[in-house]
Design an enzyme around this catalytic site. Structure first.
Site, PDB file in Angstrom:
ATOM      1  N   SER A  35      -3.194 -21.168 -32.336  1.00  0.00           N
ATOM      2  CA  SER A  35      -2.386 -21.886 -30.886  1.00  0.00           C
ATOM      3  C   SER A  35      -2.830 -24.246 -31.050  1.00  0.00           C
ATOM      4  O   SER A  35      -1.935 -23.983 -31.206  1.00  0.00           O
ATOM      5  CB  SER A  35      -3.178 -21.251 -29.531  1.00  0.00           C
ATOM      6  N   GLU A  45       4.371 -16.864 -33.734  1.00  0.00           N
ATOM      7  CA  GLU A  45       5.681 -18.183 -33.553  1.00  0.00           C
ATOM      8  C   GLU A  45       5.297 -18.806 -32.222  1.00  0.00           C
ATOM      9  O   GLU A  45       6.181 -19.628 -31.147  1.00  0.00           O
ATOM     10  CB  GLU A  45       6.494 -17.937 -33.758  1.00  0.00           C
ATOM     11  N   GLY A  46       3.912 -18.310 -31.840  1.00  0.00           N
ATOM     12  CA  GLY A  46       3.724 -19.199 -30.739  1.00  0.00           C
ATOM     13  C   GLY A  46       3.277 -18.774 -29.695  1.00  0.00           C
ATOM     14  O   GLY A  46       5.045 -17.403 -29.426  1.00  0.00           O
TER      15      GLY A  46
HETATM   16  N1  COS Z   1      10.219 -31.051 -34.506  1.00  0.00           N
HETATM   17  C1  COS Z   1       9.302 -32.382 -34.535  1.00  0.00           C
HETATM   18  N2  COS Z   1       8.850 -33.131 -33.763  1.00  0.00           N
HETATM   19  C2  COS Z   1       7.672 -32.481 -32.772  1.00  0.00           C
HETATM   20  C3  COS Z   1       8.248 -31.529 -31.827  1.00  0.00           C
HETATM   21  C4  COS Z   1       9.038 -30.384 -32.694  1.00  0.00           C
HETATM   22  N3  COS Z   1      10.385 -29.936 -32.104  1.00  0.00           N
HETATM   23  N4  COS Z   1       7.374 -31.195 -31.593  1.00  0.00           N
HETATM   24  C5  COS Z   1       6.477 -32.425 -31.404  1.00  0.00           C
HETATM   25  N5  COS Z   1       6.546 -33.004 -32.637  1.00  0.00           N
HETATM   26  C6  COS Z   1       6.192 -34.267 -33.062  1.00  0.00           C
HETATM   27  C7  COS Z   1       5.830 -35.245 -31.883  1.00  0.00           C
HETATM   28  O1  COS Z   1       7.063 -35.824 -31.763  1.00  0.00           O
HETATM   29  C8  COS Z   1       4.694 -36.093 -31.810  1.00  0.00           C
HETATM   30  O2  COS Z   1       4.965 -37.064 -32.870  1.00  0.00           O
HETATM   31  P1  COS Z   1       4.155 -38.521 -32.619  1.00  0.00           P
HETATM   32  O3  COS Z   1       2.710 -37.568 -33.242  1.00  0.00           O
HETATM   33  O4  COS Z   1       4.774 -38.643 -33.317  1.00  0.00           O
HETATM   34  O5  COS Z   1       3.823 -38.588 -31.501  1.00  0.00           O
HETATM   35  C9  COS Z   1       3.560 -34.929 -32.603  1.00  0.00           C
HETATM   36  O6  COS Z   1       4.677 -33.913 -33.683  1.00  0.00           O
HETATM   37  C10 COS Z   1       2.670 -33.978 -31.331  1.00  0.00           C
HETATM   38  O7  COS Z   1       2.993 -33.644 -30.725  1.00  0.00           O
HETATM   39  P2  COS Z   1       2.935 -33.058 -29.182  1.00  0.00           P
HETATM   40  O8  COS Z   1       2.358 -34.026 -28.776  1.00  0.00           O
HETATM   41  O9  COS Z   1       4.332 -32.209 -28.961  1.00  0.00           O
HETATM   42  O10 COS Z   1       1.808 -32.009 -29.762  1.00  0.00           O
HETATM   43  P3  COS Z   1       0.856 -31.052 -29.049  1.00  0.00           P
HETATM   44  O11 COS Z   1      -0.019 -31.344 -29.812  1.00  0.00           O
HETATM   45  O12 COS Z   1       0.947 -31.144 -27.268  1.00  0.00           O
HETATM   46  O13 COS Z   1       1.667 -29.388 -29.158  1.00  0.00           O
HETATM   47  C11 COS Z   1       1.903 -27.094 -29.121  1.00  0.00           C
HETATM   48  C12 COS Z   1       0.796 -28.923 -28.733  1.00  0.00           C
HETATM   49  C13 COS Z   1       0.767 -25.992 -28.667  1.00  0.00           C
HETATM   50  C14 COS Z   1       3.111 -27.230 -28.549  1.00  0.00           C
HETATM   51  C15 COS Z   1       1.282 -26.538 -30.911  1.00  0.00           C
HETATM   52  O14 COS Z   1       0.841 -27.187 -31.679  1.00  0.00           O
HETATM   53  C16 COS Z   1       2.245 -25.702 -30.993  1.00  0.00           C
HETATM   54  O15 COS Z   1       3.401 -24.582 -31.159  1.00  0.00           O
HETATM   55  N6  COS Z   1       1.249 -24.672 -31.144  1.00  0.00           N
HETATM   56  C17 COS Z   1       1.433 -23.194 -31.233  1.00  0.00           C
HETATM   57  C18 COS Z   1       1.681 -23.043 -32.810  1.00  0.00           C
HETATM   58  C19 COS Z   1       2.404 -21.904 -33.180  1.00  0.00           C
HETATM   59  O16 COS Z   1       2.935 -21.141 -32.801  1.00  0.00           O
HETATM   60  N7  COS Z   1       0.890 -20.717 -34.504  1.00  0.00           N
HETATM   61  C20 COS Z   1       2.454 -20.146 -34.813  1.00  0.00           C
HETATM   62  C21 COS Z   1       2.374 -20.495 -36.148  1.00  0.00           C
HETATM   63  S1  COS Z   1       3.513 -19.321 -37.481  1.00  0.00           S
HETATM   64  S2  COS Z   1       2.738 -17.364 -36.993  1.00  0.00           S
END
Ligand code: COS
Length: 386
Positions: free
Chosen positions: A133, A364-365
């Site tokens: 995650s 995928e999350g």
């Molecule tokens: N598209 C493009 N950019 C994105 C985005 C998206 N959908 N979502 C976030 N970003 C960018 C943000 O704009 C931010 O940019 P800056 O660094 O310029 O500020 C950066 O990415 C960080 O975003 P955010 O603060 O939302 O990141 P977090 O660390 O809070 O994200 C979660 C945490 C939990 C949302 C993320 O780590 C996640 O989705 N984890 C699950 C992973 C997953 O699905 N794993 C399965 C893998 S495939 S089996």
């Protein structure tokens, strides 16, 4: 305004995908599942149908279809077999759409036509043994080496990883930068130092290839970097916006498959001198499945509409992914209940639906991550970390 009416072209695409699932996927699904066989013949057929990379524009070998039409295809493939659907989702949403969005012209020309045709497969290397995650916290390191890079690390739970010709690998270039130090690389799997191991013993998706990847000081040129150094996290998150959508659409297919199987079985099987379908408690389970199917489909189409019209959709995609994956687990569980003892063996597809659906609330999350994304979007408060 979301239009729920399908165009003539969309109807035709759906009809063709339905026939393909009925003729080519469903007849082999049980044996592939029993034998944990990754069906390369079926992958070839998916490529021939244009189902791999279908959202990629035609100039790079895709079909240039929109997201709503893509969902119709993925739903039908998902109704047939989630292992086949995983090939479509990974190849199309995680790999091809990322290359089309973030790749250089040379990278697009090099990889997309062969990925879209199915001649080559791609995999998505984000998750690691210690990183699920918390996707920004990668241990895989990329260090500069002249003009190019050296990459070392391990990746875990990688679909298609044993068959892929190219791996989209996410690596940290500067740990002090956190997520802003991440970079994405297109790594040919024939590179020296690249190896993969099959993962066995899965609850479901047994006919899907799953790998652990080892990257041992792999040398790649500057042309392997996709996007800028520091773009890696955004590449991954934007890929997941498409990948989660595809998983959600596949789960609509599982839900629909549960309805179809349960309606057919409950009308045919008699107890107490009446078909099961004549019992109110059985109808209740079927009605719950129908509601789950239709609600999931509507949420997927809404997310697709937002994607097709270029509007922000990360939260809506999470809503669709959360709801439809949980709905698929519920529906498959209900479908087994309707089938009774027969639902517990693989004469019917419902026990496979349950085993296959189970991973969709994880990969995928997880459902919990989707809830945190939704919660943050509506409250403006980040509750991801304590
Ligand atoms: N598209 C493009 N950019 C994105 C985005 C998206 N959908 N979502 C976030 N970003 C960018 C943000 O704009 C931010 O940019 P800056 O660094 O310029 O500020 C950066 O990415 C960080 O975003 P955010 O603060 O939302 O990141 P977090 O660390 O809070 O994200 C979660 C945490 C939990 C949302 C993320 O780590 C996640 O989705 N984890 C699950 C992973 C997953 O699905 N794993 C399965 C893998 S495939 S089996």
């Amino acid at each position: 305004m979301i239009d729920f009416e399908l165009t003539d072209e969309q109807r035709l695409v759906r009809e063709t995908a339905r026939e393909f699932a009925d003729k080519e996927i469903i007849p082999v699904a049980r044996e592939n599942d029993r034998n944990a066989r990754f069906d390369t013949d079926l992958v070839k057929k998916l490529g021939e149908m244009g189902y791999l990379g279908s959202i990629v524009s035609e100039e790079y070998g895709g079909r240039g279809i929109d997201y709503r039409t893509y969902a119709l295809i993925v739903e039908e493939v998902g109704r047939g077999d989630s292992s086949a659907r995983t090939v479509v989702s990974v190849q199309t949403s995680l790999v091809c759409s990322s290359i089309e969005r973030w790749g250089t012209e040379e990278q697009k020309q090099r990889w997309l036509p062969r990925l879209c045709s199915g001649e080559a497969l791609g995999c998505f290397g984000l998750t690691e043994p210690d990183t699920g995650s918390d996707a920004a916290n990668l241990k895989t390191r990329a260090t500069r080496d002249g003009d190019g890079w050296r990459i070392s690390g391990q990746k875990q739970w990688i679909s298609l990883g044993n068959y892929a010709e190219v791996a989209l690998i996410f690596a940290q270039t500067d740990p002090e930068q956190g997520h802003r130090g991440l970079a994405a690389f297109l790594v040919p799997t024939a590179s020296d130092g690249f190896s993969s191991t099959e993962v066995h013993g899965k609850l479901g998706l047994r006919a899907s290839d799953t790998a652990e990847l080892a990257l041992d000081d792999i040398a790649v040129g500057a042309d392997a970097l996709m996007g800028e150094v520091g773009d890696g996290f955004k590449v991954a998150m934007s890929a997941l916006d498409s990948g989660r959508y595809s998983v959600a659409a596949g789960c609509v297919g599982i839900c629909q498959g549960c309805v179809d199987a349960s309606v057919a079985y409950s009308k045919e099987r008699e107890q107490f001198g009446r078909p099961l379908a004549a019992f109110q408690l059985v109808q209740e389970m079927i009605a719950d499945m129908v509601v789950d199917t239709e609600a999931s489909r509507a949420l997927v189409w809404r997310a697709g509409f937002l994607k097709d019209t270029g509007q922000p959709n990360t939260m809506e995609t999470s809503v669709a992914k959360l709801y439809s994956t949980e709905a698929a687990v519920r529906s498959a569980n209900n479908a087994i209940q309707v089938h009774g003892g027969s639902g517990y063996v693989d004469d019917y597809p419902v026990e496979r639906y349950l085993r296959d659906a189970r991973v969709t609330t994880l990969y995928e999350g997880t459902s919990q991550i989707q809830k945190l994304i939704i919660g943050r979007a509506v409250t403006g408060i980040n509750a991801m970390t304590p």
